[in-house]
Design a protein around this motif. Sequence first.
Motif, PDB file in Angstrom:
ATOM      1  N   PHE A   1       0.846  -1.188   0.000  1.00  9.79           N
ATOM      2  CA  PHE A   1       0.000   0.000   0.000  1.00  9.79           C
ATOM      3  C   PHE A   1       0.880   1.235   0.000  1.00  9.79           C
ATOM      4  O   PHE A   1       2.107   1.163   0.154  1.00  9.79           O
ATOM      5  CB  PHE A   1      -0.928   0.010   1.218  1.00  9.79           C
ATOM      6  N   GLU A   2       0.224   2.362  -0.133  1.00 11.78           N
ATOM      7  CA  GLU A   2       0.847   3.647   0.177  1.00 11.78           C
ATOM      8  C   GLU A   2      -0.031   4.339   1.197  1.00 11.78           C
ATOM      9  O   GLU A   2      -1.224   4.553   0.962  1.00 11.78           O
ATOM     10  CB  GLU A   2       1.001   4.538  -1.052  1.00 11.78           C
ATOM     11  N   LEU A   3       0.532   4.661   2.329  1.00 14.41           N
ATOM     12  CA  LEU A   3      -0.163   5.391   3.374  1.00 14.41           C
ATOM     13  C   LEU A   3       0.400   6.811   3.395  1.00 14.41           C
ATOM     14  O   LEU A   3       1.539   7.038   3.790  1.00 14.41           O
ATOM     15  CB  LEU A   3       0.032   4.717   4.728  1.00 14.41           C
ATOM     16  N   ILE A   4      -0.417   7.741   2.929  1.00 11.76           N
ATOM     17  CA  ILE A   4       0.000   9.130   2.806  1.00 11.76           C
ATOM     18  C   ILE A   4      -0.304   9.858   4.106  1.00 11.76           C
ATOM     19  O   ILE A   4      -1.417   9.777   4.637  1.00 11.76           O
ATOM     20  CB  ILE A   4      -0.719   9.814   1.630  1.00 11.76           C
TER      21      ILE A   4
ATOM     22  N   ILE B   1       3.627  16.619   3.360  1.00 11.93           N
ATOM     23  CA  ILE B   1       3.057  15.412   2.787  1.00 11.93           C
ATOM     24  C   ILE B   1       4.161  14.380   2.673  1.00 11.93           C
ATOM     25  O   ILE B   1       5.207  14.639   2.071  1.00 11.93           O
ATOM     26  CB  ILE B   1       2.435  15.688   1.410  1.00 11.93           C
ATOM     27  N   SER B   2       3.951  13.217   3.265  1.00 12.01           N
ATOM     28  CA  SER B   2       4.924  12.128   3.195  1.00 12.01           C
ATOM     29  C   SER B   2       4.142  10.825   3.077  1.00 12.01           C
ATOM     30  O   SER B   2       2.908  10.818   3.124  1.00 12.01           O
ATOM     31  CB  SER B   2       5.831  12.112   4.430  1.00 12.01           C
TER      32      SER B   2
ATOM     33  N   HIS C   1       7.332   7.607  -0.836  1.00 11.99           N
ATOM     34  CA  HIS C   1       8.566   7.834  -0.082  1.00 11.99           C
ATOM     35  C   HIS C   1       9.177   9.206  -0.327  1.00 11.99           C
ATOM     36  O   HIS C   1      10.345   9.435   0.017  1.00 11.99           O
ATOM     37  CB  HIS C   1       9.610   6.741  -0.363  1.00 11.99           C
ATOM     38  N   THR C   2       8.423  10.119  -0.906  1.00 14.65           N
ATOM     39  CA  THR C   2       8.916  11.494  -1.029  1.00 14.65           C
ATOM     40  C   THR C   2       8.259  12.343   0.050  1.00 14.65           C
ATOM     41  O   THR C   2       7.184  12.017   0.563  1.00 14.65           O
ATOM     42  CB  THR C   2       8.594  12.093  -2.404  1.00 14.65           C
ATOM     43  N   GLU C   3       8.920  13.452   0.396  1.00 12.26           N
ATOM     44  CA  GLU C   3       8.371  14.400   1.350  1.00 12.26           C
ATOM     45  C   GLU C   3       8.274  15.766   0.689  1.00 12.26           C
ATOM     46  O   GLU C   3       9.189  16.190  -0.028  1.00 12.26           O
ATOM     47  CB  GLU C   3       9.250  14.503   2.599  1.00 12.26           C
TER      48      GLU C   3
END
Length: 799
Positions: free
Chosen positions: A715-718, A733-734, A790-792
């Motif tokens: 998943f991606e958990l934002i 935002i990460s 995985h970007t901030e």
Amino acid sequence: MLNRLSSLTLAAILVLAATATHSEQLVSHETSTAELTLATDEGFYVLTLLHDNAIRVDFNPSSIAPPPSRAISPKLSTAHARLNEENQQLVFGSESIQAVITPSPFSIKFLRDGETQLTEVLNLHSESNASSASFSLTNNEVLMGGGSRVLGVNRRGHRLPLYNRAHYGFETHSEQMYYSLPLVLSDKHYAILWDNPSSGWLDLDSKANNQLNFNSEHGSASFVIITGGSLQSLVRNYVKTTGYQPLPPRWSLGLYASRFGYHSEHEARKVVSAFAEHDFPLDAIVLDLYWFGKEMKGTMGNLEWDTDNWPTPEAMIADFQQAGVNTVLITEPFILTSSAQWDNAVAANALAIDESGAPKTFDFYFGNTGLVDVFSTAGQNWFAQVYKRLAGYGVTGWWGDLGEPEVHPADSFHLSDGGLVPANAVHNAYGHQWAQLLDETLRDAQPNQRPFIMMRAGYAGSQRFGLIPWTGDVNRTWGGLQSQIELSLQAGLQGLAYMHSDIGGFAGGDVFDPELYVRWFQYGVFQPVLRPHAQENIASEPVFHDSATQALTRPYAKLRYRLLPYLYTLSYLNSTLGDPMMRPMSFISHDPNDLLSTSQYLYGDAFLVHPITADQQRSADIKLPSGSHWYDFWSSEVFSGGQTIKYEAPITKLPLLVRGGSFITMTREDIANTSAYRGDELDVHFYFDPEVVSSSAQVFEDDGLDPNSISNQSFELIHLTASHDGLALQGEISSQGKGYAGMPEQRNLRIVIHGINEAPAELTINGASALAAFDDQAKTLSFSLAHSLHTETQWELKL
């Protein structure tokens, strides 16, 4: 080793035992990692620390071995209890919850954090296979729970049957319904689960003597006490104890076509086409009992397609799936003696039996019948093969109906745990066991997709098998609508986060009431499942009503889909924390009166919903909790918290507010169903509030189907955060997770900040100046940025 009490204590016991009135005495105790075994002169008590906030207690007059539990999650890790001897008392438990045992006269009371007394066990009794327990209450203690009932939030003062039973056509009062639970939650933030699925009674201080009583016709004297620092943490700890709901498929959050019922493949295809023709989204069609027979009576248990009316079911289901529409089939556990499967079920020993060992038969509304024994290995294997065969057609959802069971003769027997047990001993666990059987079967037959299991009856912990309950055959009246908020809020507190109603009402009604339907549909968009369903004399589907009704409901159906990122994240939070979707106002309010309110509720952390539940009602008095401002979702008008406002609510408008400091993530465009969902173009709305210094939220994204996405981190958990110091508003935002198949390489996010009264002096994104659009009329500021796993990204507004 067995620890003998001190000679002083034993002497005291002997003195007291010699008195005329005998009182129970502790004789010895023994400890292990998580257990404390107490031997008294009346039997054995085993106390087990399940986790830091829950203790189970089992009593047996002759045996030390605790009975197995259907309610407690088998995934709990072994806890490490501590035992201290203080002031000639034993104190067992953890830092958060303690059982305090007094040797003479023997007693057990429970504390939270070593200080606050929660309750005391007044009686725990087991004799002749029946059992009971009594607990102390304080004056004015509010008691909730007991499963599905329409009694008001505070159930204190009632004596209620513990026996799942259908209540056809209910409205504003019901003491016995489809889903009873032997569970009581207190406003002192503890809960007692009487861990016994037998028929019995729950007495919530009906005699006004400050006592809570459980009585069971069969089974052991076992209970679990759970505590928490708040109502929300108590609910979380209860769900941790009984098991987390698996993440449902994303499509289950969409709109359903459902009625009692579609008679043919031709009709079903026309229904699906009608949703597209009238510009309504659609994710599922539910096929009631006519899929296996032409008549309502005499065919239940056929469990095979009636090929006269459904000539090509596999092709039909494939066509629906190609269009993004899932097929949900009804099944019932009753096998009529006139059905095609009767001989097969008898030969397989799949049915409950009578005293002679023959299949138990009886009459009910649909015909003469037997009942599948979902407790026996033979019954489970037979039913599992039925589901595997039907799954081969491409069915992706399952509706288990009449699973109380609706009729369950007391003189029938089930083979459970290696022995025969009477029906009443396991009655309330029937739906629970059925859900477990179906969940395990589907995970084997369809390992790459999440099961969807809708049932109206179960037991404590049934949510861990994916059971999605509904409130039952509610009347198609305003009174029917008025009961629904209470039912769903109470269910959410008891681990059943997906409790929902048949939108529009199911039973009765001779003339279509468009206002009732519209108001119920508006509410339905903000209940966990959006499923209109009714008897077929009045259409349940919006597409078969007049153009005015369609025009009023279509925007709400589309809003439901625009809110999918927010809704799906609520599902994730339920599956990982146990938080319900519909929440009482007391989750955020410090006013004890808000606990008793069923006129409004929270939908997640951000929304306050106040459904209109009366004919011709055009305004609502809404109580706004303090601690933040509140935004009208439709107009962005801002209200101060800590007041009651009169909210204008024409037929087009559901009273809907957003809590200041909240994030709400939405899709940017309308979609026809969840198969078109990509998550690559999202609008992140932030409702700026000077009173809220910092805010955070999450957005959960995965492929919507993988049953292992959470455990495998597919998943991606934002993570969204915002904070301000009066001079600048900063956001970040990460994200975390391993990603998933089909995940967009980049998400284009449009950040919409509400409550900005003038254009900011500067916007920077990752330290560089950026452009933003200020809307002076709406008081919003919008800007876009790209986000990848995985970007901030940091942004800042100079206020």
